[in-house]
Design a protein around this motif. Sequence first.
Motif, PDB file in Angstrom:
ATOM      1  N   MET A 149      20.502  27.545  30.288  1.00 47.83           N
ATOM      2  CA  MET A 149      20.282  28.999  30.352  1.00 47.83           C
ATOM      3  C   MET A 149      19.935  29.550  28.966  1.00 47.83           C
ATOM      4  N   ASN A 150      20.728  29.172  27.954  1.00 52.36           N
ATOM      5  CA  ASN A 150      20.452  29.652  26.602  1.00 52.36           C
ATOM      6  C   ASN A 150      19.107  29.152  26.100  1.00 52.36           C
ATOM      7  N   GLU A 151      18.786  27.887  26.423  1.00 51.00           N
ATOM      8  CA  GLU A 151      17.504  27.331  25.996  1.00 51.00           C
ATOM      9  C   GLU A 151      16.359  28.114  26.629  1.00 51.00           C
ATOM     10  N   MET A 152      16.525  28.472  27.911  1.00 51.48           N
ATOM     11  CA  MET A 152      15.497  29.243  28.606  1.00 51.48           C
ATOM     12  C   MET A 152      15.324  30.606  27.973  1.00 51.48           C
ATOM     13  N   MET A 153      16.430  31.274  27.652  1.00 47.55           N
ATOM     14  CA  MET A 153      16.352  32.615  27.071  1.00 47.55           C
ATOM     15  C   MET A 153      15.672  32.583  25.712  1.00 47.55           C
ATOM     16  N   TRP A 154      15.994  31.587  24.888  1.00 42.65           N
ATOM     17  CA  TRP A 154      15.381  31.499  23.569  1.00 42.65           C
ATOM     18  C   TRP A 154      13.919  31.084  23.668  1.00 42.65           C
ATOM     19  N   GLY A 155      13.630  30.139  24.566  1.00 45.01           N
ATOM     20  CA  GLY A 155      12.248  29.712  24.738  1.00 45.01           C
ATOM     21  C   GLY A 155      11.363  30.843  25.217  1.00 45.01           C
ATOM     22  N   GLY A 156      11.850  31.589  26.209  1.00 49.10           N
ATOM     23  CA  GLY A 156      11.084  32.721  26.719  1.00 49.10           C
ATOM     24  C   GLY A 156      10.938  33.816  25.688  1.00 49.10           C
ATOM     25  N   LEU A 157      12.004  34.040  24.921  1.00 48.72           N
ATOM     26  CA  LEU A 157      11.973  35.085  23.902  1.00 48.72           C
ATOM     27  C   LEU A 157      10.984  34.748  22.788  1.00 48.72           C
ATOM     28  N   LEU A 158      11.002  33.504  22.338  1.00 51.80           N
ATOM     29  CA  LEU A 158      10.085  33.101  21.268  1.00 51.80           C
ATOM     30  C   LEU A 158       8.635  33.140  21.736  1.00 51.80           C
ATOM     31  N   SER A 159       8.404  32.742  22.989  1.00 51.84           N
ATOM     32  CA  SER A 159       7.050  32.788  23.519  1.00 51.84           C
ATOM     33  C   SER A 159       6.551  34.224  23.585  1.00 51.84           C
ATOM     34  N   ALA A 160       7.401  35.132  24.064  1.00 54.97           N
ATOM     35  CA  ALA A 160       7.020  36.541  24.147  1.00 54.97           C
ATOM     36  C   ALA A 160       6.838  37.137  22.757  1.00 54.97           C
ATOM     37  N   ALA A 161       7.716  36.756  21.824  1.00 55.97           N
ATOM     38  CA  ALA A 161       7.652  37.305  20.466  1.00 55.97           C
ATOM     39  C   ALA A 161       6.403  36.847  19.720  1.00 55.97           C
ATOM     40  N   SER A 162       5.792  35.740  20.173  1.00 57.51           N
ATOM     41  CA  SER A 162       4.582  35.267  19.502  1.00 57.51           C
ATOM     42  C   SER A 162       3.447  36.271  19.626  1.00 57.51           C
ATOM     43  N   THR A 163       3.522  37.158  20.618  1.00 60.13           N
ATOM     44  CA  THR A 163       2.523  38.225  20.730  1.00 60.13           C
ATOM     45  C   THR A 163       2.593  39.128  19.509  1.00 60.13           C
ATOM     46  N   GLY A 164       3.822  39.472  19.118  1.00 60.67           N
ATOM     47  CA  GLY A 164       3.993  40.284  17.920  1.00 60.67           C
ATOM     48  C   GLY A 164       3.689  39.514  16.655  1.00 60.67           C
ATOM     49  N   ALA A 165       4.076  38.232  16.621  1.00 65.41           N
ATOM     50  CA  ALA A 165       3.805  37.415  15.431  1.00 65.41           C
ATOM     51  C   ALA A 165       2.304  37.261  15.205  1.00 65.41           C
TER      52      ALA A 165
END
Length: 243
Positions: free
Chosen positions: A1-17
């Motif tokens: 669950m934590n891995e999914m949340m971080w993976g999804g968050l980093l993928s989404a944050a790459s839009t801002g990056a």
Amino acid sequence: MNEMMWGGLLSAASTGAGAVPVLLFRRLSHRLMDILLALTAGIMVAASVYGLMPYALKLSNLFVLCAGVLLGALTLSVLEGVLPHADVRFLEGAGGLDPKSLLLIAAMSLHNLPEGLSIGIGYASRIDDLGNVVALSIGLQNAPEGLLIALFLANQGVRPGIAIAVSLTTGAIEWLATLLGYRLTSSIESVLPYGLAFAAGAMLFIVYKELIPETHGHGHERAATFSFIVGLLIMVSLLVWFG
């Protein structure tokens, strides 16, 4: 669950990056943009064909695979029909930040919905590092998308910091969709192979309908082609290493 949340968050944050370079410049050469988009296209094709589809077939049968892939492509096709589309040419020629422009930004946010679902489904499968592979491939695709949004806003007089914030916000729906995809697939395990195939179909639609045409309209087809091949080989190598 934590891995999914971080993976999804980093993928989404790459839009801002991906939007951060707007602090340094307001325009990007067609050649560089074509190379970046082709690279991400190759990565997404490899993730779909060598990652998602084989696992969907392993967990079900050919009918489920075909149905899921077609459903994913059809869903993206419907979204393309009802939502406006923004590409490099539009972003360069836009006038003011009118309601239509705001609608385009909202549309790009909604396009992240099936991408987020794909990430969530990948993690719900609990198959090796499939979730990380999908999150990585989509995250790499999000970066140039975020840059396009930021460049568009900056050219309309929006301050770079706000442009980056808006780009990051458009990726927020992807993270929420990741959570939704994970929850639904985890609750109904029989949906998993359909979900994997759906994710593959959605990603292939994005590649063929959006990314590849965009890289072949500015006279840099050869560079884009080799960039596509390099991207595909990079993702295949990652799939082999994560094995």
